[in-house]
Design a protein around this motif. Structure first.
Motif, PDB file in Angstrom:
ATOM      1  N   ASP A 119       0.803  -1.223   0.000  1.00  0.00           N
ATOM      2  CA  ASP A 119       0.000   0.000   0.000  1.00  0.00           C
ATOM      3  C   ASP A 119       0.838   1.275   0.000  1.00  0.00           C
ATOM      4  OD1 ASP A 119      -3.131  -0.533   0.363  1.00  0.00           O
ATOM      5  OD2 ASP A 119      -1.935  -2.173   1.174  1.00  0.00           O
ATOM      6  N   TYR A 176     -17.396 -11.818   1.987  1.00  0.00           N
ATOM      7  CA  TYR A 176     -16.519 -10.709   2.370  1.00  0.00           C
ATOM      8  C   TYR A 176     -16.476 -10.480   3.876  1.00  0.00           C
ATOM      9  CZ  TYR A 176     -16.921  -9.770  -2.596  1.00  0.00           C
ATOM     10  OH  TYR A 176     -16.903  -9.894  -3.955  1.00  0.00           O
ATOM     11  N   LEU A 215      -6.588  -5.103   6.796  1.00  0.00           N
ATOM     12  CA  LEU A 215      -5.970  -3.778   6.750  1.00  0.00           C
ATOM     13  C   LEU A 215      -6.020  -3.232   5.324  1.00  0.00           C
ATOM     14  CD1 LEU A 215      -4.327  -1.634   8.262  1.00  0.00           C
ATOM     15  CD2 LEU A 215      -2.267  -2.948   7.700  1.00  0.00           C
ATOM     16  N   PHE A 216      -6.494  -2.019   5.186  1.00  0.00           N
ATOM     17  CA  PHE A 216      -6.586  -1.311   3.901  1.00  0.00           C
ATOM     18  C   PHE A 216      -7.421  -2.071   2.870  1.00  0.00           C
ATOM     19  CE2 PHE A 216      -2.147   0.095   5.289  1.00  0.00           C
ATOM     20  CZ  PHE A 216      -2.642   1.177   5.983  1.00  0.00           C
ATOM     21  N   ASN A 217      -8.246  -2.987   3.344  1.00  0.00           N
ATOM     22  CA  ASN A 217      -9.135  -3.680   2.409  1.00  0.00           C
ATOM     23  C   ASN A 217     -10.398  -2.855   2.248  1.00  0.00           C
ATOM     24  OD1 ASN A 217      -7.702  -5.891   1.701  1.00  0.00           O
ATOM     25  ND2 ASN A 217      -8.661  -7.277   3.168  1.00  0.00           N
ATOM     26  N   LYS A 218     -10.729  -2.596   1.011  1.00  0.00           N
ATOM     27  CA  LYS A 218     -11.967  -1.845   0.765  1.00  0.00           C
ATOM     28  C   LYS A 218     -12.799  -2.603  -0.255  1.00  0.00           C
ATOM     29  CE  LYS A 218     -11.429   2.615   0.148  1.00  0.00           C
ATOM     30  NZ  LYS A 218     -10.783   3.824  -0.395  1.00  0.00           N
ATOM     31  N   LEU A 219     -14.068  -2.776   0.079  1.00  0.00           N
ATOM     32  CA  LEU A 219     -14.949  -3.454  -0.874  1.00  0.00           C
ATOM     33  C   LEU A 219     -15.314  -2.496  -1.988  1.00  0.00           C
ATOM     34  CD1 LEU A 219     -17.389  -5.626   1.195  1.00  0.00           C
ATOM     35  CD2 LEU A 219     -15.222  -6.201   0.142  1.00  0.00           C
ATOM     36  N   THR A 243     -14.109   0.738  -3.996  1.00  0.00           N
ATOM     37  CA  THR A 243     -12.997   1.643  -4.265  1.00  0.00           C
ATOM     38  C   THR A 243     -13.428   3.093  -4.175  1.00  0.00           C
ATOM     39  OG1 THR A 243     -12.841   0.121  -6.100  1.00  0.00           O
ATOM     40  CG2 THR A 243     -10.958   1.546  -5.715  1.00  0.00           C
ATOM     41  N   ASP A 290      -7.653  -1.410  -9.502  1.00  0.00           N
ATOM     42  CA  ASP A 290      -8.528  -0.617  -8.630  1.00  0.00           C
ATOM     43  C   ASP A 290      -7.965   0.774  -8.383  1.00  0.00           C
ATOM     44  OD1 ASP A 290      -6.414  -1.586  -7.051  1.00  0.00           O
ATOM     45  OD2 ASP A 290      -7.594  -1.291  -5.226  1.00  0.00           O
ATOM     46  N   GLU A 299     -12.585  -1.719 -12.476  1.00  0.00           N
ATOM     47  CA  GLU A 299     -11.954  -1.360 -11.213  1.00  0.00           C
ATOM     48  C   GLU A 299     -11.921  -2.458 -10.166  1.00  0.00           C
ATOM     49  OE1 GLU A 299     -12.334   2.707  -9.356  1.00  0.00           O
ATOM     50  OE2 GLU A 299     -13.950   2.775 -10.851  1.00  0.00           O
ATOM     51  N   ARG A 339      -4.485  -7.282  -5.715  1.00  0.00           N
ATOM     52  CA  ARG A 339      -5.306  -6.804  -4.595  1.00  0.00           C
ATOM     53  C   ARG A 339      -6.451  -5.968  -5.153  1.00  0.00           C
ATOM     54  NH1 ARG A 339      -3.834  -6.271   1.118  1.00  0.00           N
ATOM     55  NH2 ARG A 339      -4.709  -4.203   1.333  1.00  0.00           N
ATOM     56  N   LEU A 340      -7.591  -6.635  -5.240  1.00  0.00           N
ATOM     57  CA  LEU A 340      -8.747  -5.965  -5.837  1.00  0.00           C
ATOM     58  C   LEU A 340      -9.909  -5.992  -4.860  1.00  0.00           C
ATOM     59  CD1 LEU A 340      -8.682  -7.621  -9.369  1.00  0.00           C
ATOM     60  CD2 LEU A 340      -8.127  -5.234  -8.859  1.00  0.00           C
ATOM     61  N   PRO A 341     -10.752  -4.973  -4.917  1.00  0.00           N
ATOM     62  CA  PRO A 341     -11.948  -5.014  -4.066  1.00  0.00           C
ATOM     63  C   PRO A 341     -12.913  -6.094  -4.577  1.00  0.00           C
ATOM     64  CG  PRO A 341     -11.566  -2.823  -4.978  1.00  0.00           C
ATOM     65  CD  PRO A 341     -10.680  -3.766  -5.714  1.00  0.00           C
ATOM     66  N   LYS A 342     -13.785  -6.501  -3.695  1.00  0.00           N
ATOM     67  CA  LYS A 342     -14.855  -7.479  -3.996  1.00  0.00           C
ATOM     68  C   LYS A 342     -14.309  -8.875  -4.278  1.00  0.00           C
ATOM     69  CE  LYS A 342     -18.255  -4.058  -5.192  1.00  0.00           C
ATOM     70  NZ  LYS A 342     -19.070  -3.439  -6.191  1.00  0.00           N
ATOM     71  N   THR A 366       1.897  -4.481  -7.384  1.00  0.00           N
ATOM     72  CA  THR A 366       2.997  -3.910  -6.594  1.00  0.00           C
ATOM     73  C   THR A 366       3.675  -4.985  -5.757  1.00  0.00           C
ATOM     74  OG1 THR A 366       1.368  -3.341  -4.931  1.00  0.00           O
ATOM     75  CG2 THR A 366       2.098  -1.569  -6.370  1.00  0.00           C
TER      76      THR A 366
END
Lengths: 552, 144
Positions: free
Chosen positions: A338, A491, A498-502, A504, B13, B38, B70-73, B99
């Motif tokens: 991150d 989910y 940590l820093f996981n977001k469903l 964006t 994303d 995204e 590292r992707l959401p959902k 990354t």
């Protein structure tokens, strides 16, 4: 070892000396034959018809007695081991015949027949008169006792000898077998003593049992026959409390412990070793079981509770350490990923900026700069969040007892403008408990959850947030329920990362729920979420160990 | 490079990174069309032509997929698994562009039949060169 054992056996242990005395008395009475049986230690076992001339004169006078002793010594030196009589005329001129009584190879006593004269002896009265003079005996009295000494024909002596030879043979034969029995008994006793002292000196508890069979022939219980001292120590029950009792009685349980294992050992004559938690005593034992006779079994056990607890503790520590390590690994991974990300953005757009400036593309220049600034901000946020997260692990404010209800009111006040702007409603359900924890951190949890509930509201409904609590199993569980967008079950774990977001598009760095989880865990609790899926709202939970009021 | 009728699906994303990738490709005329989604769910919807992605002309099948992990959902590995499980999709080369240089990530990606694994360079020039090379290699040099 044998010789030591047999020396402890005396003639009366093997042969009925009383009957022998009676027999001797009867022989003396009927045939006038004197007899004596004297042990090797000079114990007189049998005495009949001993002559006054010996007992009152020869063996009394100090000098004359020396002659008797010399004669005795001669006899004992010449006693042969084949139970043959030696015939001997003593130094005081009387006949004596003797045979050793040898039982199981050990000389136990001597049978003496005498004293007497033989018919063909030259009875030299003058020599006795001389003896009376020499030793100062009263001649008349001495000669009187001399006249009472029995006189037998050579033939009669031979018959008596034959009789006694046979008697001795019988005595020795029965004596031998009796002696062997006695020795066997002694050996058995010794073995038993060895066994019991070993049994009782053992560090392990030990017990002997017998299986009890039911009417159907199936093992249904076991009886304790014998226990050692260590058993008493470990189990805390006395011999008299357990011997002869069934396992169910002794341990006050409905089912005899380990019946299946024990009965199979006792019946199939196998051995078995296992470690077990014994619930009636709340202890761990290592138990070895073996059968020592059909339908019986012995248990040898020792208390391994301390080891076991240490082992469990160690396993717990290892697990904790593993999870901490995994967490650390995840953390490092997340952080490197991150933090690298905005760096790539910054470097990338700086590069873009170069070419855009060369082309004079103002619009692009502006957007490049914004990208760079945003990424720098993002990095700053991430670093702040990281710092905060690490602080939670390191610094915990002293726990205080506080009202959850009051805390919720304060959170609502702090967020009042957000709540108003989103037309959100916050309500509490039921009675709210007091909590014993780091208040500032719990405040952060509630604030985070309420903010999330508002942030992830549904487009078609104003946010309604319900907060409540319940207590069970020593934990206070607080929930924050919303009518927002909900979360798919897959989910449920992810959202706390940590820093996981469903989403964006949503604001924030994605640290909020990671913080919630971390705070709960630092307090010894957990955080999790339940939801019936998208569109059905979510319920976020966090639990804290309950501390009773008295402890505060 | 003309004559290569090309569509790239970029699954990323981070919008800044997406823009960097797309601008690099445009500058070097690598692809005719770059489609950007995204998150993992959108990527699968696109590839399986679900919802708005059903329109084949607006959302053509890509010749190359660039996938962030590292992707959401739905995360990148899940997306990769779905692609490689599908008979029609598994022939499209998938390049992980991320990354992360964590060994576990690399191993996991190859376990699920990724075609290539590339770590985003922090240095701008390297980034630019990588984008150019990637496009050239997979879209022009690589024969299918």
């Amino acid at each position: 070892m044998n010789s030591i054992d047999i020396k402890s056996i005396k003639l009366p242990d093997i042969i009925d000396v009383k009957s022998l005395q009676q027999m001797a008395d009867l022989i003396y009475f009927s045939a006038g034959f004197p007899i004596g049986i004297i042990g090797v230690d000079n114990t007189i076992y049998v005495a009949a018809g001993w002559q006054d001339i010996c007992t009152k004169f020869h063996r009394v006078h100090p000098q004359c007695r020396q002659l008797c002793f010399k004669s005795d010594a001669f006899i004992s030196e010449h006693l042969n081991e084949e139970a043959r009589f030696i015939e001997y005329k003593c130094l005081n001129c009387l006949w004596d015949m003797a045979s050793p009584i040898i039982i199981d190879g050990v000389n136990m006593a001597t049978l003496f027949l005498g004293q007497f004269f033989c018919e063909n002896d030259e009875k030299d009265i003058d020599s006795f008169k001389e003896r009376a003079k020499t030793f100062g005996f009263d001649e008349a009295e001495y000669l009187d006792t001399l006249s009472k000494v029995p006189v037998f024909s050579r033939q009669k002596v031979q018959s008596i000898l034959d009789y006694y030879k046979l008697l001795l043979k019988t005595l020795v034969e029965t004596g031998n077998s009796k002696c062997r029995r006695l020795l066997a008994d002694i050996r058995l006793k010794k073995t038993e003593n060895t066994f019991f002292s070993l049994f009782n000196a053992m560090n392990e508890g030990a017990a002997l049992h017998k299986i009890v069979f039911g009417a159907d022939g199936e093992a249904e219980n076991h009886i304790i026959i014998y226990i050692n001292q260590q058993y008493e120590k470990i189990i805390g029950l006395k011999k008299e409390d357990v011997a002869g009792k069934t396992a169910t009685e002794v341990y006050k349980v409905d089912k005899p412990p380990y019946l299946k294992e024990f009965s199979s050992v006792a019946i199939d004559n196998t051995t078995f070793q296992f470690e077990t938690y014994f619930a009636p005593m709340n202890k761990y034992f290592s138990i070895s079981v073996f059968s020592f006779e059909p339908d019986h079994f012995a248990t040898i056990f020792f208390d391994i509770t301390a080891n076991k607890l240490a082992e469990l503790e160690r396993e717990k520590f290892i697990k904790e350490l593993e999870s901490k390590n995994a967490e650390l690994e995840r953390f490092t991974y997340t952080v490197s990923h991150d933090l690298k990300s905005p760096l790539i953005t910054i470097k990338g757009f700086l590069g873009m900026l170069d070419s855009d400036m060369a082309r004079g593309d103002e619009k692009r220049i502006k957007s490049d700069i914004k990208r760079i600034a945003d990424a720098a901000d993002k990095m700053a946020f991430l670093l702040d969040d990281l710092l905060e997260l690490s602080r939670i692990g390191r610094i915990i404010n002293p726990p205080k007892r506080f009202s959850l209800g009051e805390l919720i009111s304060e959170v609502a006040e702090l967020l009042s403008s957000t709540i108003a702007a989103n037309r959100a409603a916050i309500k509490t359900a039921g009675e709210l408990p007091f909590i014993f924890a780091d208040r500032k951190r719990i405040f952060e949890i509630v604030q985070n959850l309420v903010e999330n509930a508002i942030k992830f509201k549904r487009d078609d409904a104003d946010p309604v947030i319900e907060i409540g609590a319940r207590s069970s199993d020593g934990l206070t569980t607080v929930y924050v329920k919303d009518n927002g967008i909900g979360i798919e079950s897959k989910y449920f774990e992810n959202v706390f990362g940590l820093f996981n977001k469903l989403n964006t598009a949503s604001s924030g760095t994605g640290i909020g729920l990671a913080l919630v989880k971390r705070i709960a865990e630092v307090h010894g609790g957990k955080a999790w979420v339940e939801s019936d899926g998208p569109g059905h709202g979510s319920v976020f939970y966090f639990s804290l160990p309950e501390i009773k009021t008295e402890e505060i | 490079m003309e004559g290569c009728p090309l569509t790239i699906l970029l699954i990323e994303d981070n919008s800044a990174h997406a823009e960097l990738v797309m601008r690099n490709f445009e500058d070097h005329l690598v692809a005719n069309k770059i489609m950007w989604v995204e998150d993992g769910a959108a990527a699968l919807d696109y590839l399986f032509r679900r919802g708005k992605y059903a329109d084949d002309s607006a959302y053509p099948m890509p010749q190359l997929i660039l996938l962030d992990l590292r992707l959401p959902k739905i995360d990148g590995i899940e997306v990769l698994k779905e692609i490689k499980r599908d008979e029609a999709l598994r022939n499209i080369p998938v390049v992980v562009l991320t990354t992360s240089d964590a060994e576990t990530d690399i191993a996991k990606a190859y376990t699920h039949h990724v075609n290539s694994y590339v770590v985003k360079p922090v240095d701008f020039n390297s980034f630019t060169k990588l984008m150019k090379d990637l496009g050239l290699y997979w879209l022009c040099w690589n024969r299918k």
